[in-house]
Design an enzyme around this catalytic site. Sequence first.
Site, PDB file in Angstrom:
ATOM      1  N   VAL A  24     -17.578  76.508  73.905  1.00 23.19           N
ATOM      2  CA  VAL A  24     -16.811  76.172  72.702  1.00 23.19           C
ATOM      3  C   VAL A  24     -16.954  74.671  72.456  1.00 23.19           C
ATOM      4  O   VAL A  24     -16.763  73.861  73.369  1.00 23.19           O
ATOM      5  CB  VAL A  24     -15.323  76.545  72.844  1.00 23.19           C
ATOM      6  CG1 VAL A  24     -14.553  76.165  71.585  1.00 23.19           C
ATOM      7  CG2 VAL A  24     -15.163  78.029  73.138  1.00 23.19           C
ATOM      8  N   LYS A  39     -17.213  78.684  68.755  1.00 23.91           N
ATOM      9  CA  LYS A  39     -17.494  79.453  69.970  1.00 23.91           C
ATOM     10  C   LYS A  39     -18.948  79.899  69.877  1.00 23.91           C
ATOM     11  O   LYS A  39     -19.295  80.741  69.052  1.00 23.91           O
ATOM     12  CB  LYS A  39     -16.550  80.649  70.039  1.00 23.91           C
ATOM     13  CG  LYS A  39     -16.657  81.494  71.278  1.00 23.91           C
ATOM     14  CD  LYS A  39     -15.581  82.582  71.214  1.00 23.91           C
ATOM     15  CE  LYS A  39     -15.565  83.467  72.434  1.00 23.91           C
ATOM     16  NZ  LYS A  39     -14.500  84.482  72.371  1.00 23.91           N
ATOM     17  N   ASP A 143      -6.757  90.830  77.305  1.00 21.02           N
ATOM     18  CA  ASP A 143      -7.140  89.657  78.091  1.00 21.02           C
ATOM     19  C   ASP A 143      -6.131  88.526  77.879  1.00 21.02           C
ATOM     20  O   ASP A 143      -6.499  87.357  77.827  1.00 21.02           O
ATOM     21  CB  ASP A 143      -8.548  89.195  77.712  1.00 21.02           C
ATOM     22  CG  ASP A 143      -9.162  88.253  78.745  1.00 21.02           C
ATOM     23  OD1 ASP A 143      -8.712  88.265  79.918  1.00 21.02           O
ATOM     24  OD2 ASP A 143     -10.082  87.504  78.385  1.00 21.02           O
TER      25      ASP A 143
END
Length: 169
Positions: A24, A39, A143
Amino acid sequence: MCEFLKVENYTKGSCIGKGSFGIVYKIADNKTGEILAAKCFMNLAEPDYVNKLDFRREIYLLSQLKHPSVIKYIGYSPTNFEGLNFSVIVTEYLPNGTLKQILEQLHRSNPPEKWSETKTLINIFGVASAMSYLHANNVLHRDLKPENILEDEHYYPKVTDFGLSKIEN
């Protein structure tokens, strides 16, 4: 997929994060000077079906999600800053790092100057609100961790990294 961008319209700056997907970078819009985040994927040029599906799902989700505690999606490019076929997702830039970094500072008894118990509560409620929004829209993040919660200029949280997310029917 929404908002196709030309990376030539941006200047790549310093690296602000790394992961198994890629890197990133902080970037600047050449016209407005606005600072954003890019990203940059490193493994999507190869014929890896799972990675390409994850990328497409992340783009789709980011382009659909609109919530104050979810990172704001700007657009994507199928090529990177070097003109190679490695995809790039551009989002808003959040200057105060990750919640993980703040928790580490708190553990060392050295919190950011503007951090307070109120900011702690704002983060708790902000992340809970984002997760409630995601679940109400049938999105499972899969996540969620302090590394995937970024902090804006006021230390308000934004959930990020939807690469492992799934849409439930």
